[in-house]
Design an enzyme around this catalytic site. Structure first.
Site, PDB file in Angstrom:
ATOM      1  N   LYS A  68       0.855  -1.192   0.000  1.00 48.53           N
ATOM      2  CA  LYS A  68       0.000   0.000   0.000  1.00 48.53           C
ATOM      3  C   LYS A  68       0.887   1.237   0.000  1.00 48.53           C
ATOM      4  O   LYS A  68       1.842   1.327   0.776  1.00 48.53           O
ATOM      5  CB  LYS A  68      -0.941   0.029   1.214  1.00 48.53           C
ATOM      6  N   ARG A 111     -10.321  -0.737   6.795  1.00 46.68           N
ATOM      7  CA  ARG A 111      -9.603  -1.670   7.671  1.00 46.68           C
ATOM      8  C   ARG A 111      -9.219  -1.032   8.996  1.00 46.68           C
ATOM      9  O   ARG A 111      -9.157  -1.697  10.021  1.00 46.68           O
ATOM     10  CB  ARG A 111      -8.414  -2.289   6.948  1.00 46.68           C
ATOM     11  N   GLN A 139     -11.003   9.395   8.497  1.00 44.50           N
ATOM     12  CA  GLN A 139     -11.206   8.146   9.231  1.00 44.50           C
ATOM     13  C   GLN A 139     -12.495   8.141  10.052  1.00 44.50           C
ATOM     14  O   GLN A 139     -12.940   7.082  10.492  1.00 44.50           O
ATOM     15  CB  GLN A 139     -10.020   7.907  10.167  1.00 44.50           C
ATOM     16  N   ASP A 160     -14.629  17.926  17.170  1.00 41.12           N
ATOM     17  CA  ASP A 160     -13.540  18.268  16.256  1.00 41.12           C
ATOM     18  C   ASP A 160     -13.055  19.660  16.668  1.00 41.12           C
ATOM     19  O   ASP A 160     -13.831  20.434  17.243  1.00 41.12           O
ATOM     20  CB  ASP A 160     -14.049  18.275  14.807  1.00 41.12           C
ATOM     21  N   ALA A 225      -2.238   8.331  16.702  1.00 38.75           N
ATOM     22  CA  ALA A 225      -0.823   8.618  16.992  1.00 38.75           C
ATOM     23  C   ALA A 225       0.084   7.559  16.375  1.00 38.75           C
ATOM     24  O   ALA A 225       0.468   6.593  17.024  1.00 38.75           O
ATOM     25  CB  ALA A 225      -0.598   8.706  18.493  1.00 38.75           C
TER      26      ALA A 225
END
Length: 326
Positions: A68, A111, A139, A160, A225
């Site tokens: 990837k 994933r 994400q 956010d 992280a």
């Protein structure tokens, strides 16, 4: 070779499919049936970005191979582009010939969300109904969907650093999950306090919440992280947690500031970690032992997930006649 877009993948591969594929990939990883070098990170400082190369091989009955190519460009969000664009190349493990190319951006989202879903399913209290989501970037949606897939969540609190972005995200998620109460929050404290499942998925270099806001019995997914400089978890939460599990021990201890920073300061030792999620899946280690304990799952990602999940997607797509041959 076969080319699969995001729409192609969504037509043939569900979040539940991804969760099960992730579980198998990490179980094989923990059993030593994979060859996964640590990813190569190339810092593009003048563009505030990073290029990452993640090759790998997964053995077992259904072998998989590939690489990837993924980039992390936080400023892309202001350009209407994914902040984590990626392409997945699938190789035939028997011949080494390229057999497929997938939208790696969606694969990464799928994933990565799915691994938090797997951890939440295995580590959180089964009656968890309130989720806190910190971070609404690329994400965010997959992280949300994964937790909703495995737990009877009734309320999602969303935070956010940009409240307008959190509000827009909440409205969008209401369209996808109308039965769930979506609440944009103006502070992380409001988001985290009383939550059963906390998922933090940001590129922050300082903790995204305070240890005093976390209730007993909460499960935490720490996702963002992936470098030593980044840190989402308050260090004080680590000794307070009863169960701490990584996706991969080598990966987290090499890359994640959530644990490297407090380790360097002498605030923790490596013994506080119970093991890998693959070991929990195989029954080699125990997970949650009481309803009131705090549990933490730390993930930095591994090419084992990309390679194995991609191969499963390609198999399903071929059997369903989905995708474009080029």
């Amino acid at each position: 070779m076969l080319y699969l877009t995001k729409d192609d993948i969504q037509k043939c591969f569900s979040m539940r499919d991804a969760i099960e594929a992730d579980k198998k990939a990490l179980e094989l990883y923990s059993r030593g049936q994979t060859s996964i070098p640590l990813r190569t990170n190339i810092d593009i400082a003048e563009k505030n970005g990073q290029n990452l190369y993640m090759p790998g091989f997964v053995g077992g009955e259904k072998a998989a191979a590939g690489i990837k190519i993924v980039s992390v460009y936080p400023d892309n969000i202001t350009k209407g582009l994914p902040s984590v664009p990626a392409t997945m190349i699938v190789l035939n493990p028997e011949t080494g010939v390229v057999s497929a190319m997938l939208d790696g951006t969606y694969l990464t989202q799928l994933r990565t969300g799915a691994i938090s879903g797997a951890a939440t399913e295995l580590m959180s209290n089964k009656d968890s109904t309130v989720m806190a989501l910190i971070g609404t970037g690329g994400q965010g949606a997959a992280q949300l969907e994964a937790v909703l897939t495995v737990r009877p969540i009734k309320e999602v609190r969303i935070f956010d650093i940009d409240f307008e972005r959190a509000s827009k995200f909440a409205e969008k998620m209401k369209d996808h999950f109308p039965q769930i109460k979506m609440i944009p929050c103006k502070s992380a404290e409001e988001t985290v306090t009383g939550a059963d499942v906390i998922t933090t998925v940001t590129t922050s270099k300082r903790p995204t919440f305070d240890v005093n806001w976390v209730k007993n019995g909460a499960h935490i997914n720490a996702v963002g992280a992936y470098t030593p400089e980044m840190c989402e978890l308050p260090s004080a939460i680590l000794p307070k947690a009863k169960t701490i599990i990584f996706d991969t021990l080598d990966g987290v201890w090499s890359e994640s500031g959530d644990f490297l920073q407090p380790l360097e300061k002498g605030l923790i030792n490596k013994g506080i970690v119970d093991g890998e999620l693959g070991q929990l899946i195989s029954g080699e280690i125990d997970g949650r032992t009481s309803k009131d304990e705090i549990s933490i799952f730390e993930t930095v990602g591994t090419a084992a997930l990309d390679v194995y999940v991609a191969e499963q997607i390609v198999e399903k797509a071929k059997s369903s006649g989905i995708g474009k041959k080029i």
